[in-house]
Scaffold this active site. Structure first.
Site, PDB file in Angstrom:
ATOM      1  N   LYS A 111      79.062  86.551   4.201  1.00 40.13           N
ATOM      2  CA  LYS A 111      80.479  86.718   4.576  1.00 40.13           C
ATOM      3  C   LYS A 111      81.395  86.050   3.561  1.00 40.13           C
ATOM      4  O   LYS A 111      82.407  86.612   3.178  1.00 40.13           O
ATOM      5  CB  LYS A 111      80.736  86.150   5.978  1.00 40.13           C
ATOM      6  CG  LYS A 111      80.158  87.028   7.060  1.00 40.13           C
ATOM      7  CD  LYS A 111      80.984  86.971   8.327  1.00 40.13           C
ATOM      8  CE  LYS A 111      80.242  87.613   9.443  1.00 40.13           C
ATOM      9  NZ  LYS A 111      80.577  88.679  10.132  1.00 40.13           N
ATOM     10  N   LYS A 192      71.157  96.969   8.004  1.00 40.72           N
ATOM     11  CA  LYS A 192      70.648  96.755   9.359  1.00 40.72           C
ATOM     12  C   LYS A 192      71.576  97.381  10.420  1.00 40.72           C
ATOM     13  O   LYS A 192      72.789  97.266  10.313  1.00 40.72           O
ATOM     14  CB  LYS A 192      70.561  95.248   9.609  1.00 40.72           C
ATOM     15  CG  LYS A 192      69.961  94.839  10.939  1.00 40.72           C
ATOM     16  CD  LYS A 192      69.855  93.331  11.039  1.00 40.72           C
ATOM     17  CE  LYS A 192      71.110  92.677  11.566  1.00 40.72           C
ATOM     18  NZ  LYS A 192      71.248  92.589  13.008  1.00 40.72           N
ATOM     19  N   LYS A 195      75.335  95.272  16.000  1.00 44.48           N
ATOM     20  CA  LYS A 195      76.225  95.557  17.113  1.00 44.48           C
ATOM     21  C   LYS A 195      77.646  95.091  16.858  1.00 44.48           C
ATOM     22  O   LYS A 195      78.533  95.382  17.636  1.00 44.48           O
ATOM     23  CB  LYS A 195      75.682  94.934  18.394  1.00 44.48           C
ATOM     24  CG  LYS A 195      75.565  93.424  18.366  1.00 44.48           C
ATOM     25  CD  LYS A 195      75.133  92.958  19.732  1.00 44.48           C
ATOM     26  CE  LYS A 195      74.069  91.893  19.654  1.00 44.48           C
ATOM     27  NZ  LYS A 195      74.526  90.678  18.990  1.00 44.48           N
TER      28      LYS A 195
END
Ligand code: ATP
Ligand code: MG
Length: 327
Positions: A111, A192, A195
Site C-alpha cells: 500500500k 488474488k 473482498k
C-alpha cells in the site's frame, strides 16, 4: 488436544477465495482439532469502514461460517473486539517487535509503495494477528498463501518471548491448502481474489445470486489458446477455473484436467459455473435460516465466554512474567 484458529475480516463481503482458502480449511480440521474461529473486526478497521455495514457484516459472517459448514458444537466462535485481551497482548508484542521486521510485512509495503496513505493500525495489524494466535496456544493456523508471512511473524515473536522470559507461547504453524491457497481474480487472474478492493466484477461473493455468478464466470478472462490444461504461469485464467472446480469437487487438479481436456473454454466455464452455483445456493439457503434464528446470539455468548477465560489466563501469565501491574 491441538488447537487450530482462523478468522476472516469483515472488511467486505466474503468471497469464493474466503471459502476455499479460509473457511473450508477450518471445516476440514474441525473433527481433528480443538477449533476456534472468530470475526476479526478490529482488523477490518485498519482501513476505513462504513460503520453500519461493518456492524451488519459481523453477524452476517457468523451466519455464513455456519452455513458453510462450521459446526458450532465443534468450534469456539467469537468476536475479536469483545475480548479486550487481544489488544492488551498485542501491545505487549508490539513492544517486542522491531520496526524493521514490521516494515517488511507485505500489505503495508504494497500500500505504501503505491503512495497510499495508511493508518498506523495497518502497519501494526500483523502484530495484533500474532496476539490473536498466541493468546490461545494455537498450534495450527490455516491460511491462504498471502497470510503465510504473518504467521511467520507470530512464530518469531513467540520464540523471542519464550527465549527472553521462559516458555510461554506455543510456536504456531501455518496450514496452507494444497489446492486453492490463492484463488485469483476472474478479471485479473494474476491478482488474488479479494473482498475489499472495491470492484467486485472479478470476485464471486458468497451471497451473489445465480445470474450474477454465471455472468462473472462466463466473462472470466482466459487466453486464446483454447486448450484446457493447468499452467498457472502461462494460463492463469484457465488454471484458476480448474483450481476452483478442483477445490469444490474435492477432485485433484489432474482428475479435473482429465475430465475437461476435450472441452472448449465456453463449456468449461459452464461446468465451473454449475458447481459454484450448486455450492453457493446450498450455502445461501442455510445462511437465511441461520440469520433468522436466535442461535447466533447464543453461539457468540458461549464462544465469547470460553475464549475470554482462556485469553485472561494467558494474558495474566504474560503480564506477570514481564512485571506488569500486580499479577
Ligand atoms: P482483504 O482484501 O480485506 O484483505 P481477504 O479476501 O484477503 O480480504 P482476509 O480476511 O484477509 O480476506 O483473509 C481471510 C483468510 O482467507 C486468510 O487465511 C486468507 O489467506 C484467505 N483468503 C482470502 N482470499 C483468498 C484467496 N483469494 N485465495 C485463497 N485464500 C484466500
Ligand atoms: Mg487479506
Amino acid at each position: 488436544m491441538k488447537r487450530i484458529l482462523t478468522g476472516l475480516k469483515p472488511s467486505g463481503e466474503l468471497t469464493l477465495g474466503s471459502l476455499i482458502g479460509g473457511i473450508k480449511q477450518s471445516i476440514l480440521y474441525q473433527d481433528k482439532y480443538d477449533s476456534f474461529i472468530f470475526v476479526p473486526d478490529l482488523h477490518a478497521i485498519t482501513v476505513p469502514q462504513d460503520t453500519v455495514l461493518l456492524k451488519e457484516r459481523i453477524k452476517k459472517n457468523v451466519a455464513l461460517y455456519l452455513a458453510c459448514g462450521i459446526d458450532p458444537n465443534k468450534n469456539t466462535i467469537y468476536i475479536q473486539s469483545e475480548n479486550l485481551y487481544h489488544t492488551n497482548l498485542s501491545w505487549i508484542l508490539e513492544c517486542h517487535t522491531y520496526m524493521g521486521e514490521a516494515s517488511r510485512m507485505t500489505q503495508y509495503k504494497d500500500k505504501t509503495s503505491k503512495g497510499e496513505i495508511v493508518s498506523v493500525g495497518l502497519f501494526t495489524y500483523p502484530i495484533l494477528m500474532a496476539a490473536d494466535i498466541l493468546l490461545y496456544d494455537t498450534l495450527y493456523v490455516p491460511v491462504g498463501i498471502d497470510q503465510k508471512q504473518h504467521v511467520e511473524l507470530a512464530r518469531d515473536l513467540a520464540t523471542r518471548f519464550n527465549n527472553k522470559y521462559g516458555d510461554t507461547f506455543i510456536v504456531p504453524e501455518p496450514l496452507i491448502p494444497k489446492i486453492g491457497a490463492k484463488i485469483m481474480d476472474l478479471q485479473n487472474p494474476t491478482k488474488k481474489m479479494s473482498k475489499s478492493d472495491g470492484d467486485t466484477k472479478g470476485s464471486i461473493l458468497l451471497l451473489d445470486n445465480e445470474d450474477v455468478i454465471r455472468k462473472k464466470i462466463m466473462s472470466a478472462v482466459t487466453d486464446s489458446d483454447n486448450k484446457v490444461y493447468y499452467d498457472m504461469e502461462n494460463k492463469p485464467g484457465i488454471s484458476n477455473l480448474l483450481t476452483i472446480y478442483s477445490a469444490l469437487s474435492n477432485k485433484t487438479i489432474k482428475e479435473v484436467e482429465e475430465l475437461f481436456k476435450e472441452y472448449n473454454y465456453g463449456n468449461l466455464k459452464k461446468e465451473v459455473a454449475n458447481i459454484v452455483v450448486a455450492t453457493l445456493m446450498d450455502i445461501q439457503k442455510k445462511y437465511q435460516e441461520y440469520l433468522n434464528s436466535e442461535i447466533i446470539e447464543e453461539i457468540l455468548n458461549n464462544g465469547n465466554k470460553k475464549a475470554s477465560e482462556i485469553a485472561k489466563t494467558k494474558y495474566e501469565i504474560v503480564a506477570k512474567k514481564i512485571g506488569l501491574g500486580r499479577f
